[in-house]
Design an enzyme around this catalytic site. Structure first.
Site, PDB file in Angstrom:
ATOM      1  N   CYS A  98       3.729  -1.213   5.151  1.00 16.55           N
ATOM      2  CA  CYS A  98       2.343  -1.662   5.630  1.00 16.55           C
ATOM      3  C   CYS A  98       2.219  -3.312   5.232  1.00 16.55           C
ATOM      4  O   CYS A  98       1.345  -4.191   5.971  1.00 16.55           O
ATOM      5  CB  CYS A  98       1.085  -1.008   4.598  1.00 16.55           C
ATOM      6  N   HIS A 239      -1.422  -0.956  -1.052  1.00 10.36           N
ATOM      7  CA  HIS A 239      -1.494  -0.823   0.032  1.00 10.36           C
ATOM      8  C   HIS A 239      -2.016  -1.855   0.717  1.00 10.36           C
ATOM      9  O   HIS A 239      -2.938  -2.652   0.204  1.00 10.36           O
ATOM     10  CB  HIS A 239      -2.315   0.295   0.899  1.00 10.36           C
ATOM     11  N   ASN A 259      -6.391  -1.018   9.468  1.00 15.43           N
ATOM     12  CA  ASN A 259      -5.520  -0.252   8.868  1.00 15.43           C
ATOM     13  C   ASN A 259      -4.151  -0.091   9.650  1.00 15.43           C
ATOM     14  O   ASN A 259      -4.251  -0.487  10.950  1.00 15.43           O
ATOM     15  CB  ASN A 259      -6.056   1.131   8.418  1.00 15.43           C
TER      16      ASN A 259
END
Length: 759
Positions: A98, A239, A259
């Site tokens: 990520c 994240h 995302n």
């Protein structure tokens, strides 16, 4: 996350239902593509910086005159403008990457914001980022950005994502290289009202950046709304995502984040999360991490179609899809089949019910589309797949259902797509798929009404071993069917056939989509129009300036040895790097300066951006008197701006301390110059949480407010007792506060560490 948490089921129907019963401002759901997925299958991968690392990247922004709009979305465009590719929903898979995907999305968005041409409207490679970083084992976007300052990245088409770490140094013979401006990597903002304002200012002025947060195990089920953790949610791991905007809904302020879990998660790959209350540490964990992209210098006059192509370093154009051809990718090559309709931009074919593929080249046809009760008609389904479309998996069936039905096994009638050819799924036979063409039949219902005909695909075992048939999806509807009462009139049947015609349904759907698009563009225009005056102000060519936060305009006094905040601005068109601050004697005209008298601010270049803030500490070894700080070009010494002040000095220190059974007795001392002293001067003892636990006026070593007749005391000592009961662990700092205000004139050169108190 640890292995035990990673093996937990990420999303379930029961869990989603339990979340939705809590009346939260968001909705949870189980989507077919998430069935059976475990927590470890949703890639995370943010490794938080230490306090020291974050401090090294941190830059404070001056938000004194900044009032953010109610809503801002970096994705907004006016009608006729081209959307940035940066906002495509990408998918990191189960790799802990990520940190790379969020960095890539933010970089792409900032690059496109200021250069929407085919050179700037592109996608850099997250694969290259993980290759040159920590692979799938997690990392931090700031270090990815820092690498881009010295080692340019390549485009995603050149080094596509594989989900595993490969060799660093992607080679792309025809593609351009993308880098960051040296010295521009930084993090701004954080928790609290001022920190949130800084994040908003950076986002609206420079474009999206990266934020990170602590994921809790309910977010995998997020479908829409404003996310806040549910009552029983448990932490999973860090994240990182791209921050693209903010807004307010039903009185709840939120951030908009991009995302990297694919378009099938959340709101088309994006989500909203509570703003201003540090939900899941979204503000405090990292603030907003950013970089200033550098557009490749090659081919500035290239005429490749923006948003549809990429400019190569030999100045030719690389078309993004087969839909576009020609030297500038301006020729439409779409040839929609089976009644498909190409969009105005020639980017895709919209297919009628039952058909799919880039050109609508594969799918199902149905006949008839209506019948009367008692008719002897059957529904005939003919299918043909070719090109990029694949036949359905074996054991897939087609059923006819009431319009509201979602259960795959509640069909009123069914037909097996493969028929008797493949009665069960065998992966090794024809690749587990039906023949590419075929025909089958089934009977319509006997009750009058409107029905939908749906393909129910068999999902082979996934990585978690889960297989089967999932809830009906609107995307799998291949037709509509009407059952009319017995003895229906021919005109009624003709009307039903026309209503169920796939072409007519497509036309109606496209008209609705055009209306929705017009509404969305109108909303974007409204937001952009509201923001435009602020954007004009933020990008205006204001004169260069220096300001010292909290400087009294009357006394213009700065205290030696104490930390101060200096905010700077340079007209963007005149901004050059490196630039630095120097402390000059007097008004600066003599040219005499102290090269290292401002601490770290004088030894290191200022942030590369055209405006920002930095800390400076005037050296206690510099004599008192008038001084001028000049911001100048480090190479040519050309001055941008200056600010003058008077340097004052004071001193405060511990001399001795004695540990007793109930308290610690500390002897303190202070000194201040006669022309700077006041009866209101105070000495304060501050604990590690920033709380003043004791203070006294220096004129009396007491807390009695001085009278007009009282005189200042220039030097002295006083005793303070620190009671052990309920004391805060961590240590104590001693400060001298001139005039009794919050200005710190001196800080003790050492502090009393708790361990030395014998407690």
């Amino acid at each position: 996350c640890d292995s035990a948490i990673g093996e937990q089921l990420a999303v379930s129907a029961e869990g989603s239902e339990a979340i939705n019963k809590q009346n939260l401002p968001w909705t949870a759901s189980l989507r077919a593509e998430h069935e059976g997925k475990k927590v470890k299958d949703f890639g995370l991968g943010d490794v938080a910086l230490s306090a020291e690392e974050r401090k090294a990247f941190y830059v404070q922004l001056d938000v004194t005159d900044f009032t953010p709009p109610v809503a801002y979305d970096a994705r907004d465009i006016y009608a006729g403008q081209v959307q940035c590719k940066a906002y495509q929903a990408l998918n990191q898979g189960s790799c802990g990457s990520c940190y790379a995907f969020s960095a890539a999305s933010a970089y792409n968005a900032r690059l496109c914001r200021f250069n929407p041409s085919s050179l700037g409207n592109t996608l850099v490679s997250p694969q290259e980022m993980i290759d040159c970083s920590n692979g799938c084992d997690g990392g931090n976007s700031l270090y990815v950005f820092q690498t881009m300052e010295t080692k340019p990245n390549v485009e995603m088409w050149c080094d596509p994502y594989s989900g595993t770490k490969q060799t660093c140094g992607g080679v792309c013979g025809g593609g351009n290289a993308y880098s960051g401006l040296p010295g521009s990597v930084r993090t701004v903002g954080g928790a609290g009202a001022n920190g949130v304002l800084q994040m908003q200012l950076e986002l609206i002025r420079g474009g999206p950046g990266v934020v990170s947060f602590m994921v809790v195990n309910d977010i995998f089920a997020y479908s829409k709304g404003i996310y806040v953790p549910s009552a029983t949610a448990a932490q999973v791991g860090g994240h990182a995502v791209a921050l693209v905007g903010w807004g307010v809904e039903n009185g709840v302020p939120y951030w908009i984040c991009q995302n990297s879990w694919g378009a099938g998660w959340g709101e088309n790959g994006f989500f909203r999360i509570g703003r201003g209350s540090d939900v899941a540490t979204i503000e405090s964990r990292s603030g907003l991490a950013v970089i200033k992209p550098v557009t490749p210098s090659a081919c500035p006059n290239a005429n490749c179609a923006p948003g549809l192509s990429t400019t190569l370093k030999d100045c030719t154009c690389r078309c993004d899809t087969v839909a576009r051809t020609g030297p500038q990718c301006t020729t439409c090559a779409l040839n929609c089949q089976n009644g498909g309709v190409k969009d105005a931009e020639c980017t895709k074919c919209s297919c009628p019910l039952g058909f799919s593929g880039p050109m609508c080249e594969g799918g199902y046809t149905l006949a008839p589309l209506a019948s009367c009760v008692g008719d002897a008609s059957t529904i005939t389904v003919t299918y043909s797949f070719g090109g990029s479309t694949l036949p359905p998996t074996q054991t897939t069936f087609v059923g006819i259902y009431p319009l509201a039905e979602t259960g795959p096994f509640k069909a009123l009638a069914t037909g097996a797509v493969c028929g008797a050819t493949y009665p069960k799924y065998v992966a090794t036979v024809n690749g587990g798929r039906c023949p590419s063409t075929g025909t089958f039949k089934f009977s319509p219902p006997s009750t009058p009404g409107q029905y939908k005909i749906v393909v129910v695909p068999f999902s082979p075992p996934n990585a978690q071993g889960v297989s089967g048939f999932y809830a009906l999806q609107d995307s799998n509807i291949i037709g509509q069917f009407t059952v009319l009462p017995s003895g229906c009139a021919a005109t009624d049947k003709t009307a039903a056939l026309a209503n169920n015609n796939a072409g007519a349904i497509l036309s109606s759907r496209l008209a609705a989509a055009a209306t929705a698009q017009a509404s969305a563009l109108a909303a974007m225009k409204s937001r952009l129009d509201a923001v435009q005056p602020l954007l004009t102000t933020l990008t205006a060519e204001l004169p260069a300036s220096l300001t010292i936060t909290g400087l009294d305009p009357t006394t213009r006094r700065v205290w030696a040895g104490t930390a101060n905040q200096m905010c700077f601005r340079v007209p963007p068109s005149a901004n050059v790097n490196p630039k630095n601050l120097l402390l000059y004697i007097g008004d600066g005209s003599s040219g005499t300066y102290y090269p290292t008298a401002l601490g770290a601010a004088g030894n290191a270049p200022l942030p590369a951006d055209y405006q920002g803030c930095t800390k400076f500490v005037p050296s206690a070894g510099v004599p008192m008197g008038p001084y001028t700080i000049i911001m100048q070009d480090s190479t040519t010494s050309a001055a941008f701006a200056s600010i003058s002040f008077t340097l004052a000095k004071a001193a405060v220190s511990y001399t001795t301390y004695t540990v007793g059974s109930l308290a610690v007795t500390v002897t303190t001392s202070w000194t201040i110059a006669a022309d700077r002293a006041s009866p209101l001067d105070t000495v304060r003892l501050v604990n590690s949480q920033g709380t003043v636990i004791y203070w006294y006026y220096t004129f009396c070593k007491c807390q009695t407010t001085p009278l007009a007749t009282d005189v200042p005391v220039l030097t002295g000592t006083a005793t303070i007792r620190i009671v052990k009961l309920n004391a805060v662990i961590g240590g104590y700092t001693l400060t001298f506060n001139p005039g009794g205000g919050n200005t710190i004139g001196a800080v003790a050169p050492n502090w009393i560490p708790w361990a030395n108190l014998g407690l």
